[in-house]
Motif scaffolding. Structure first.
Motif: not given
Length: 301
Positions: A13-41
């Motif tokens: 069996r042979a196959y080719t896959d597109w595996l995109p990914s994205a990561l967002l990181r935001w620090e609204p304050t010094d003690d708070l970290v917000v992360r969001a991500s998408y990935g295909r595996g």
């Protein structure tokens, strides 16, 4: 019965896959970290599942002369998963972390152990002339689609603000609450829990450590999970809820030499499997390895 080797041919069996990914990181304050991500595996099937092998077993002393077939599935496709995650982590001080994470997964072609007595429900190709009547067939199939969603809560606390020896105390814990749904083409119109996914799981660790010694007691819990599916719903197999307690000791004799001792499954929890059954569950098997202990040395050079 005698064993006869049969050439089953070669599959590839042979196959080719597109595996995109994205990561967002935001620090609204010094003690708070917000992360969001998408990935295909992707995940390829294990060799044992995809092996091109078959074994027909029967007992000539059995009055019914029952025949059972165990077969790998060289036609298995790779699992594909689109995964979405979002988390908020709060660091109120240098010794504390609290986090809430949400996740969702869309899964295709997942792997599941499958049992049936109807070979037409499988992709197994038997050598010409083989009797196709079996009392039981065991193989692995690709599921159609599945969804898993949930939330994970985690907490880490070091008590380094306490006086004296108490400053070495720490606690870590997390709990995951999940909901899943899966489908297979062999039983159209029905939905199941995603194989191996429990509704509730979590762990808690309590310990004490400094630069020389570390002691940790951990408890791990996994809820009931689906382990295999049959063409007959009564024969779906589940693993019962399981809770295990471990202890770990570490002693850094020198910067390059460590003595360790581990106790695993201290209470001797059993891994119990059962069939769904009709009105009540039916016992399938139990694995009882009891507690185990090990001690050793680690050296770094």
């Amino acid at each position: 019965a005698p064993t006869t080797a049969v050439d089953l041919g070669t599959y590839s069996r042979a196959y080719t896959d597109w595996l995109p990914s994205a990561l967002l990181r935001w620090e609204p304050t010094d003690d708070l970290v917000v992360r969001a991500s998408y990935g295909r595996g992707i995940k390829r099937p294990d060799f044992d599942d995809a092996r091109n092998s078959q074994a027909i077993r029967f007992d000539s002393a059995d009055p019914e002369d029952s025949r059972n077939l165990e077969a790998g599935n060289p036609f298995l496709e790779a699992l594909v998963a689109d995964q979405f995650d979002a988390s908020v982590a709060w660091y109120p001080n240098r010794s504390t972390v609290l986090q809430v994470a949400l996740f969702h997964k869309d899964i295709r072609n997942f792997f599941i152990d499958f049992e049936t007595d109807d070979i037409s429900l499988t992709s197994i190709v038997l050598p010409a002339g083989t009797n196709l009547e079996f009392d039981n067939i065991e193989t692995v199939i690709n599921g159609a689609e599945a969804k898993v969603s949930g939330v994970e809560l985690s907490y880490t606390q070091a008590f380094d603000f306490l006086p004296g020896v108490l400053s070495g105390l720490f606690v870590e814990g997390n709990v995951t609450l999940a909901e899943s749904e899966a489908e297979i083409s062999e039983r159209p119109g029905e939905t199941f829990a995603f194989p191996g996914q429990s509704d509730v799981s979590g762990n808690l660790s309590i310990g004490w450590e400094n630069d020389i010694v570390s002691v940790r007691l951990a408890g791990n819990h996994r809820g009931e999970v689906l382990s295999s599916i049959s063409s007959d719903p009564r024969e779906d197999e589940f693993r019962d809820a399981y809770t295990q307690y471990d202890v770990n000791l570490r002693w850094n004799v020198t910067p390059s030499l460590q003595v360790y001792a581990d106790g695993v499954n201290l209470t001797g929890e059993k891994d119990v499997r059962y069939y769904q059954g009709g009105r009540v569950p039916l016992f399938a098997q139990v694995q009882d390895f009891g507690a185990s202990y090990q001690i050793g040395l680690r050296a770094s050079f």
